[in-house]
Design a protein around this motif. Structure first.
Motif, PDB file in Angstrom:
ATOM      1  N   ILE A 151      -0.034 -23.637  48.617  1.00  0.00           N
ATOM      2  CA  ILE A 151      -1.442 -23.251  48.561  1.00  0.00           C
ATOM      3  C   ILE A 151      -1.617 -22.265  47.416  1.00  0.00           C
ATOM      4  CG2 ILE A 151      -3.382 -22.224  49.804  1.00  0.00           C
ATOM      5  CD1 ILE A 151      -0.410 -23.339  51.801  1.00  0.00           C
ATOM      6  N   ALA A 152      -2.451 -22.638  46.440  1.00  0.00           N
ATOM      7  CA  ALA A 152      -2.777 -21.749  45.327  1.00  0.00           C
ATOM      8  C   ALA A 152      -4.174 -21.193  45.578  1.00  0.00           C
ATOM      9  CB  ALA A 152      -2.733 -22.516  44.007  1.00  0.00           C
ATOM     10  N   TYR A 153      -4.289 -19.877  45.537  1.00  0.00           N
ATOM     11  CA  TYR A 153      -5.564 -19.199  45.751  1.00  0.00           C
ATOM     12  C   TYR A 153      -6.198 -18.964  44.387  1.00  0.00           C
ATOM     13  CZ  TYR A 153      -4.009 -18.752  50.514  1.00  0.00           C
ATOM     14  OH  TYR A 153      -3.582 -19.042  51.786  1.00  0.00           O
ATOM     15  N   LEU A 154      -7.247 -19.717  44.082  1.00  0.00           N
ATOM     16  CA  LEU A 154      -7.846 -19.717  42.753  1.00  0.00           C
ATOM     17  C   LEU A 154      -8.968 -18.698  42.606  1.00  0.00           C
ATOM     18  CD1 LEU A 154      -7.967 -23.586  42.338  1.00  0.00           C
ATOM     19  CD2 LEU A 154      -6.146 -22.011  41.659  1.00  0.00           C
ATOM     20  N   ALA A 155      -9.625 -18.319  43.704  1.00  0.00           N
ATOM     21  CA  ALA A 155     -10.710 -17.331  43.646  1.00  0.00           C
ATOM     22  C   ALA A 155     -10.922 -16.729  45.026  1.00  0.00           C
ATOM     23  CB  ALA A 155     -12.003 -17.978  43.158  1.00  0.00           C
ATOM     24  N   TYR A 156     -11.384 -15.483  45.008  1.00  0.00           N
ATOM     25  CA  TYR A 156     -11.741 -14.767  46.226  1.00  0.00           C
ATOM     26  C   TYR A 156     -13.188 -14.300  46.122  1.00  0.00           C
ATOM     27  CZ  TYR A 156      -6.929 -14.385  47.947  1.00  0.00           C
ATOM     28  OH  TYR A 156      -5.675 -14.658  48.453  1.00  0.00           O
ATOM     29  N   SER A 157     -13.816 -14.121  47.269  1.00  0.00           N
ATOM     30  CA  SER A 157     -15.185 -13.611  47.306  1.00  0.00           C
ATOM     31  C   SER A 157     -15.204 -12.170  46.819  1.00  0.00           C
ATOM     32  CB  SER A 157     -15.720 -13.669  48.740  1.00  0.00           C
ATOM     33  OG  SER A 157     -16.947 -12.997  48.822  1.00  0.00           O
ATOM     34  N   GLU A 158     -16.233 -11.855  46.079  1.00  0.00           N
ATOM     35  CA  GLU A 158     -16.419 -10.476  45.625  1.00  0.00           C
ATOM     36  C   GLU A 158     -17.444  -9.746  46.484  1.00  0.00           C
ATOM     37  OE1 GLU A 158     -14.371  -9.214  43.455  1.00  0.00           O
ATOM     38  OE2 GLU A 158     -13.455 -11.170  43.117  1.00  0.00           O
ATOM     39  N   PRO A 160     -18.602  -7.637  49.424  1.00  0.00           N
ATOM     40  CA  PRO A 160     -17.879  -6.700  50.299  1.00  0.00           C
ATOM     41  C   PRO A 160     -17.844  -7.130  51.762  1.00  0.00           C
ATOM     42  CG  PRO A 160     -19.346  -5.521  48.824  1.00  0.00           C
ATOM     43  CD  PRO A 160     -19.639  -6.988  48.645  1.00  0.00           C
ATOM     44  N   ASP A 161     -18.922  -7.728  52.271  1.00  0.00           N
ATOM     45  CA  ASP A 161     -18.940  -8.140  53.678  1.00  0.00           C
ATOM     46  C   ASP A 161     -17.917  -9.231  53.983  1.00  0.00           C
ATOM     47  OD1 ASP A 161     -20.915  -6.327  54.100  1.00  0.00           O
ATOM     48  OD2 ASP A 161     -22.535  -7.790  54.224  1.00  0.00           O
ATOM     49  N   ASP A 162     -17.534 -10.001  52.985  1.00  0.00           N
ATOM     50  CA  ASP A 162     -16.556 -11.077  53.187  1.00  0.00           C
ATOM     51  C   ASP A 162     -15.119 -10.562  53.152  1.00  0.00           C
ATOM     52  OD1 ASP A 162     -18.526 -12.941  53.438  1.00  0.00           O
ATOM     53  OD2 ASP A 162     -18.353 -13.714  51.402  1.00  0.00           O
ATOM     54  N   ARG A 163     -14.926  -9.311  52.837  1.00  0.00           N
ATOM     55  CA  ARG A 163     -13.603  -8.688  52.786  1.00  0.00           C
ATOM     56  C   ARG A 163     -12.635  -9.436  51.878  1.00  0.00           C
ATOM     57  NH1 ARG A 163     -12.787  -8.346  59.004  1.00  0.00           N
ATOM     58  NH2 ARG A 163     -14.844  -9.166  59.185  1.00  0.00           N
ATOM     59  N   GLY A 164     -13.157  -9.950  50.775  1.00  0.00           N
ATOM     60  CA  GLY A 164     -12.282 -10.609  49.816  1.00  0.00           C
ATOM     61  C   GLY A 164     -11.645 -11.883  50.327  1.00  0.00           C
ATOM     62  N   LEU A 165     -12.389 -12.681  51.080  1.00  0.00           N
ATOM     63  CA  LEU A 165     -11.853 -13.937  51.605  1.00  0.00           C
ATOM     64  C   LEU A 165     -11.751 -14.981  50.500  1.00  0.00           C
ATOM     65  CD1 LEU A 165     -13.815 -13.979  54.934  1.00  0.00           C
ATOM     66  CD2 LEU A 165     -11.328 -13.920  54.709  1.00  0.00           C
ATOM     67  N   PRO A 166     -10.790 -15.904  50.605  1.00  0.00           N
ATOM     68  CA  PRO A 166     -10.659 -16.954  49.596  1.00  0.00           C
ATOM     69  C   PRO A 166     -11.908 -17.835  49.522  1.00  0.00           C
ATOM     70  CG  PRO A 166      -8.682 -16.840  50.960  1.00  0.00           C
ATOM     71  CD  PRO A 166      -9.713 -15.960  51.608  1.00  0.00           C
ATOM     72  N   THR A 167     -12.257 -18.233  48.316  1.00  0.00           N
ATOM     73  CA  THR A 167     -13.388 -19.139  48.123  1.00  0.00           C
ATOM     74  C   THR A 167     -12.984 -20.415  47.397  1.00  0.00           C
ATOM     75  OG1 THR A 167     -13.997 -17.975  46.084  1.00  0.00           O
ATOM     76  CG2 THR A 167     -15.124 -17.308  48.129  1.00  0.00           C
ATOM     77  N   ARG A 168     -11.833 -20.422  46.734  1.00  0.00           N
ATOM     78  CA  ARG A 168     -11.341 -21.638  46.079  1.00  0.00           C
ATOM     79  C   ARG A 168      -9.840 -21.725  46.293  1.00  0.00           C
ATOM     80  NH1 ARG A 168     -12.611 -22.181  40.140  1.00  0.00           N
ATOM     81  NH2 ARG A 168     -11.639 -24.154  40.607  1.00  0.00           N
ATOM     82  N   LEU A 169      -9.403 -22.864  46.862  1.00  0.00           N
ATOM     83  CA  LEU A 169      -7.989 -23.076  47.134  1.00  0.00           C
ATOM     84  C   LEU A 169      -7.592 -24.469  46.672  1.00  0.00           C
ATOM     85  CD1 LEU A 169      -9.405 -21.707  49.911  1.00  0.00           C
ATOM     86  CD2 LEU A 169      -7.029 -21.544  50.525  1.00  0.00           C
ATOM     87  N   ARG A 170      -6.334 -24.586  46.260  1.00  0.00           N
ATOM     88  CA  ARG A 170      -5.751 -25.899  45.963  1.00  0.00           C
ATOM     89  C   ARG A 170      -4.499 -26.029  46.817  1.00  0.00           C
ATOM     90  NH1 ARG A 170      -4.775 -25.729  40.559  1.00  0.00           N
ATOM     91  NH2 ARG A 170      -2.661 -25.006  40.914  1.00  0.00           N
TER      92      ARG A 170
END
Length: 195
Positions: A151-158, A160-170
């Motif tokens: 699993i490659a984590y390509l982007a995280y949410s910026e 603050p309420d999302d606590r930096g959750l992943p938004t793009r994965l491969r």
């Protein structure tokens, strides 16, 4: 006809027979999350994509896969250990293993057992096998390998309420690639600190 060709032909039949009405059935008050976004699947030389809505809690999962136009293609429902996949025409398939069931019906594996942790940016419990992780400079997962998946984590949410959750994965598995773009997270419960 190969399993991939059958799955793609089946998906086209669903699209043409367009049963638009797959929606969440399972109601829950248990802590968990709901997400929505897009999924792209490449299996060998074949590729397809669509929309994804997923509700997860400690007792189960309900995942809806739709065409790019929003027509329901499949519902995957896990309640405890039982897994049911329902197609747009109402046909049901049952198994105890989501990966084998989705591979048989859809032509590709949906790693439901580990995916609920992976999409939250953490390894799955050891029951899914040992995990190897590489983190970015902010301590978030950059790459995770577990249960044969990478699993490659390509982007995280910026946000603050999302606590930096992943938004793009491969996610890759031999001959298979799943790409997830998560547009919205709701009711996320992050129990404990990710290892």
């Amino acid at each position: 006809m190969s399993a991939v060709a059958r799955a793609l032909a089946l998906a086209w039949l669903f699209l043409l027979g367009a049963c638009a009405g797959l929606d969440f059935e399972r109601r829950t008050d248990a802590p968990g999350f709901e997400l929505s976004g897009r999924i792209a699947v490449r299996y060998g030389s074949e590729a397809s994509g669509g929309q994804l809505r997923w509700r997860h809690d400690r007792d189960g999962d309900e995942m809806l896969i739709s065409s790019p136009l929003g027509q329901g293609l499949a519902r995957i429902l896990r309640e405890n250990e039982a897994v049911t996949l329902t197609t747009a025409n109402g046909r049901e398939y049952r198994a105890a293993d989501a990966e084998a069931l989705t591979e048989r019906v859809l032509g590709f594996r949906v790693p439901l057992a580990g995916l609920s942790d992976w999409v939250q940016g953490r390894p799955a419990p050891e029951a899914q096998g040992p995990a190897r992780a590489r983190r970015d400079t902010q301590g978030r997962l950059a790459v995770l390998e577990q249960a044969g998946w990478r699993i490659a984590y390509l982007a995280y949410s910026e946000v603050p309420d999302d606590r930096g959750l992943p938004t793009r994965l491969r996610l890759t598995y031999p001959e298979l690639e799943l790409r997830l773009v998560i547009d919205e997270w709701r009711a996320v419960q992050r129990g404990g600190k990710a290892p």
